[in-house]
Design a protein around this motif. Structure first.
Motif, PDB file in Angstrom:
ATOM      1  N   ALA A 149       0.850  -1.188   0.000  1.00 22.96           N
ATOM      2  CA  ALA A 149       0.000   0.000   0.000  1.00 22.96           C
ATOM      3  C   ALA A 149       0.886   1.238   0.000  1.00 22.96           C
ATOM      4  O   ALA A 149       2.067   1.165   0.356  1.00 22.96           O
ATOM      5  N   LYS A 151       0.201   3.758   1.942  1.00 25.92           N
ATOM      6  CA  LYS A 151       0.207   4.091   3.358  1.00 25.92           C
ATOM      7  C   LYS A 151      -0.465   2.925   4.078  1.00 25.92           C
ATOM      8  O   LYS A 151      -0.766   1.913   3.459  1.00 25.92           O
ATOM      9  N   ASN A 152      -0.688   3.041   5.346  1.00 27.09           N
ATOM     10  CA  ASN A 152      -1.351   2.013   6.137  1.00 27.09           C
ATOM     11  C   ASN A 152      -0.513   0.745   6.229  1.00 27.09           C
ATOM     12  O   ASN A 152       0.625   0.798   6.641  1.00 27.09           O
ATOM     13  N   HIS A 153      -1.049  -0.401   5.806  1.00 20.83           N
ATOM     14  CA  HIS A 153      -0.388  -1.669   6.121  1.00 20.83           C
ATOM     15  C   HIS A 153       0.663  -2.075   5.096  1.00 20.83           C
ATOM     16  O   HIS A 153       0.482  -1.930   3.897  1.00 20.83           O
ATOM     17  N   HIS A 253     -12.172  -7.973  -0.762  1.00 19.20           N
ATOM     18  CA  HIS A 253     -12.395  -6.817   0.115  1.00 19.20           C
ATOM     19  C   HIS A 253     -13.678  -6.952   0.932  1.00 19.20           C
ATOM     20  O   HIS A 253     -13.949  -6.106   1.788  1.00 19.20           O
ATOM     21  N   TYR A 258     -16.236  -1.315  -0.008  1.00 18.62           N
ATOM     22  CA  TYR A 258     -14.780  -1.374   0.155  1.00 18.62           C
ATOM     23  C   TYR A 258     -14.074  -1.743  -1.144  1.00 18.62           C
ATOM     24  O   TYR A 258     -12.865  -1.983  -1.140  1.00 18.62           O
ATOM     25  N   GLU A 277      -7.843  -9.072   6.211  1.00 25.31           N
ATOM     26  CA  GLU A 277      -8.136  -8.062   7.233  1.00 25.31           C
ATOM     27  C   GLU A 277      -7.283  -8.276   8.482  1.00 25.31           C
ATOM     28  O   GLU A 277      -6.743  -7.321   9.049  1.00 25.31           O
ATOM     29  N   SER A 281      -4.484  -5.594   9.815  1.00 17.84           N
ATOM     30  CA  SER A 281      -4.706  -4.957  11.115  1.00 17.84           C
ATOM     31  C   SER A 281      -3.556  -5.204  12.074  1.00 17.84           C
ATOM     32  O   SER A 281      -3.085  -4.291  12.763  1.00 17.84           O
ATOM     33  N   MET A 284      -0.499  -3.082  11.062  1.00 12.46           N
ATOM     34  CA  MET A 284      -0.657  -1.668  11.407  1.00 12.46           C
ATOM     35  C   MET A 284      -0.483  -1.449  12.905  1.00 12.46           C
ATOM     36  O   MET A 284       0.204  -0.511  13.342  1.00 12.46           O
ATOM     37  N   ALA A 303      -6.681   3.983   9.369  1.00  7.19           N
ATOM     38  CA  ALA A 303      -7.351   2.855   8.728  1.00  7.19           C
ATOM     39  C   ALA A 303      -8.061   1.937   9.720  1.00  7.19           C
ATOM     40  O   ALA A 303      -8.754   1.005   9.307  1.00  7.19           O
ATOM     41  N   ASP A 305     -10.299   3.104  12.077  1.00 12.61           N
ATOM     42  CA  ASP A 305     -11.304   4.006  12.646  1.00 12.61           C
ATOM     43  C   ASP A 305     -10.697   5.079  13.552  1.00 12.61           C
ATOM     44  O   ASP A 305     -11.358   5.586  14.466  1.00 12.61           O
TER      45      ASP A 305
END
Length: 328
Positions: A149, A151-153, A253, A258, A277, A281, A284, A303, A305
């Motif tokens: 990605a 950004k994020n994971h 997804h 999504y 997922e 998670s 991250m 990402a 919440d």
């Protein structure tokens, strides 16, 4: 030894050489331009704002360039930030090699390639095996070097293959526990599910989204590649085996909102979505926890919440969680 970005504590002066991972021109409320920047080294990335940017500043401080920075470590809305005091391009004799500032997967390329290939051997359905091998060969270099990605994971060099391998290992555990799971299908779907990101994104340094990435997206892009592979390999693209494999990718997804064109309607597709997922998670959270001291909260994870996570004082994993500095 020079400090890395995340070695600096709150309110501590920052000085060193860093990579501009992102540098976007924006307009402030006063009508003047500023640069929204993400500074990067092998420990991760931290944002900063370069106010009142001139046209020359915009030209100089582009993504992908190495700069010398003086500033201070602060926080903004629960996230780390660098207050920029002075910034310039590097001079002759100073660091020039971008790769030394790029965060890498914990495993090197050869190790990931060997481990992924072991899972390919376990894909015993002939059509799935041929398609997976064909696309792994076609996208080999990018698959093992790209991030998963922007950004994020898994947003680091080699992150795409590392994320894929993590899901494969989780898939093996699930298939070992539940014998009725179609192991070859789950492995084939795991290997292909994010391979479209090699078309969706620009590469591991200062990653951006390509035109195809923005307008089409990685799910549809790799589905197109599966169909094209079938045509080249003389496989009936309307056969049940191919349609099931395509469904794995199209549904991974989980929800239409999504980005999945369909929701999972095969058990293995639901499992792939859940494992995707889970791995994203955990990665991250692990990265953010590695940047926090025991007894404190992490930065907020957009990402997830916008939640932050507490690192207990008895946590002894500091060395294991800090960074992804392994090099090829």
């Amino acid at each position: 030894m020079a400090k890395k970005l995340f070695d600096y504590q709150l309110d501590e002066p920052v000085e060193g050489f860093f990579l501009l991972k992102d540098s976007e021109v924006r307009i402030a409320k006063n009508g003047k331009k500023f640069l929204a920047i993400n500074f990067q080294d092998i420990s991760g990335e931290i944002s900063g704002k370069f106010w009142d940017a001139s046209d020359q500043d915009v030209e100089n401080f582009q993504a992908g360039r190495i700069i010398h920075l003086k500033g201070k470590r602060e926080t903004y809305q629960g996230n780390p930030q660098i207050k920029i005091q002075q910034m310039r391009l590097t001079h002759a004799g100073e660091p020039q090699e971008v790769q030394q500032f790029v965060e890498h997967a914990p495993l090197n390329t050869q190790t990931m390639e060997d481990e992924v290939n072991q899972f390919v051997f376990a894909i015993t359905e002939p059509n799935w095996n041929r398609i997976v091998r064909h696309l792994l060969t076609k996208f080999h270099a990018d698959f093992f070097s790209y991030p998963a990605a922007k950004k994020n994971h898994h947003a680091f060099a080699g992150g795409l293959a590392y994320h894929t391998l993590s899901i494969l290992k989780l898939a093996k555990s699930v298939a070992d526990e539940y014998p009725h799971v179609n192991r070859p299908l789950l492995y084939a779907g795991a290997i292909l599910h994010d391979m479209g990101k090699t078309i969706e994104m620009s590469g591991p340094v200062s990653t951006t989204y390509t035109l195809a990435g923005n307008l089409v997206g990685h799910i549809v892009l790799i589905d197109e590649q599966i169909v094209e592979a079938c045509q080249q390999l003389k496989i009936d693209e309307q056969s049940e085996s191919v349609l099931i494999l395509r469904h794995m990718i199209l549904a991974h997804h989980g929800l239409l909102e999504y980005g999945s064109p369909v929701r999972p309607h095969i058990m293995e597709a639901e499992i792939l979505h859940d494992l995707d997922e889970l791995d994203a998670s955990i990665q991250m959270m692990q990265t953010s926890i590695g940047h926090a001291e025991p007894g404190t909260y992490t930065e907020r994870i957009f990402a997830m919440d916008g939640r932050n996570f507490y690192r207990p004082t008895h946590d002894q994993t500091k060395g294991d969680l800090d960074g992804h500095a392994s090099q090829d």
